[in-house]
Design an enzyme around this catalytic site. Sequence first.
Site, PDB file in Angstrom:
ATOM      1  CB  SER A  29     -23.492 100.472  83.237  1.00 14.19           C
ATOM      2  OG  SER A  29     -22.127 100.153  83.442  1.00 14.19           O
ATOM      3  CB  THR A  30     -24.673  96.139  80.346  1.00 14.40           C
ATOM      4  OG1 THR A  30     -25.518  97.252  80.081  1.00 14.40           O
ATOM      5  CG2 THR A  30     -25.455  94.862  80.253  1.00 14.40           C
TER       6      THR A  30
END
Length: 498
Positions: free
Chosen positions: A10-11
Amino acid sequence: MQAAIYVRVSTEDQARHGYSLAEQRDACHRRAVSLGVASVLAFADEGVSGALLDRPGLNAMREAVREGQVDIIILRDPDRLSRKLAHQLLLTEEFEKAGVRLDFLDFTWQDTPEGKLFYSIRGAIAEFEKEKIRERMTRGKTQKARQGGIPIGFYNYGYSYDPETGKVSVLEEEAAVVKNIFRWFIEEDLGVNGVAKRLNEQGIPTRKKKNPWHRMVVRQILTNPAYKGLWKYKGIDIPVPAIIDPDTWNKAQEKLKEARRLWAGKSRQEYLLSGLVTCADCGNTMTGVYAKWWGVKDRRYTCRKHFQGTKNSGCRPVKMILATPVEEVVWEQVCSWLQDPDSLVTATIEASPQVEEVRGELQRIERHLKEVEKGREAVLEALAAGLLELDAQTKNKLGELKRRKERLEQRQKELAATLQGIEGAAGKLVEFRSLAQEVLAKLDDLNFAEKKALVRALVAQVVISGRVSPGKHGLTGVNVTVLARVSEPGKAGNITIN
Ligand SMILES: [Zn+2]
């Protein structure tokens, strides 16, 4: 073998931990190589939240699994599949049902709270499924029995059984042995032990050719209703060919009952310590015998087990200890404990279950309970989000979690009671002191049964080591150790005499 590797970052992950997709992919590839995988399908989701199930990479992998292209999925941890426990469970179940194995690289993940929760719930589900299969199988067997067929497991001496057809027939050679066993027992009055002995003397093989006949096996044969033509299976009578007529079979049951009565009565009357004495040299319990030894007939305790087929036949040469002096030693110890109740209570408290251990287990149970509750919430959450349907299986899963919770709560209650007991032991001192005074006053008037009950209440075990040398008397050369009911060897309350 076909492997799929799945990576997700995920970011947030990237920003916080500096995890990169490439790193994960390399690690998974190395793992695939070490497993000797032929070819690898790679799936990835980058910058997608793990809270969503609808991810392009994941969707493609699920599709590949459905099409049977995958044998094993390699990924860092179940967190890659989803951040939500309910989704993790859903996906792992879907994959495993398709016959796909999951291989997690990061095993330390198992020790995190999330990991523990994941595995405890997976464990509960697996347990539940095993139970379901077991139940189905049992149901199948019972049904077969009701229809008059024989379910698996009819392996009785005297019969042959064909598991394919369920057909039971008499094995003439063994049936003759069964008939002899009943005859010897009823007409010749050999006793269970005598029957086993004769079978061994005649060299008759048991089912497991190597083993000798044991009295327990003879007893099992004498009490098995299959031989009069009725096999009991889970409360259902199944007719099988009879070897013994019902009258003879009933006579054997009567005789067995009678023998039990006689034996129980005799040992209760005559031996103060029956069941309490252990031989330190061979480990056997020492039982009371009225026997001649070096020309003198008397009550004795012996570790010798003379019945057939016993594992440990006791000390050699045979060890016989006069009963009266041993019983006097033990009785004196009991009296001295009663005269000084504090010494026994102190020994008892010191040796009772460790308070710390009980507290530790209580804490573990409380943690476990929280996990189970979280698991229930996760399933409910998945239901609310429409990820799970409230079908029979989900209902059962919830039921299993509820039962687990109830079991834990039950144990929690037990432990709390134990803890209270230990902490309250000191308070019992007063109680015990007054009881001791009361008993002490009429100590000389106690009958044998009362004495025996008192010994049993206070003595856990009497350990005897050594043996009486020829020509010596009493307990010369013998050590007698009396252990208080809850104390342990080496603790106060033990005595040793020489
Ligand atoms: Zn022994």
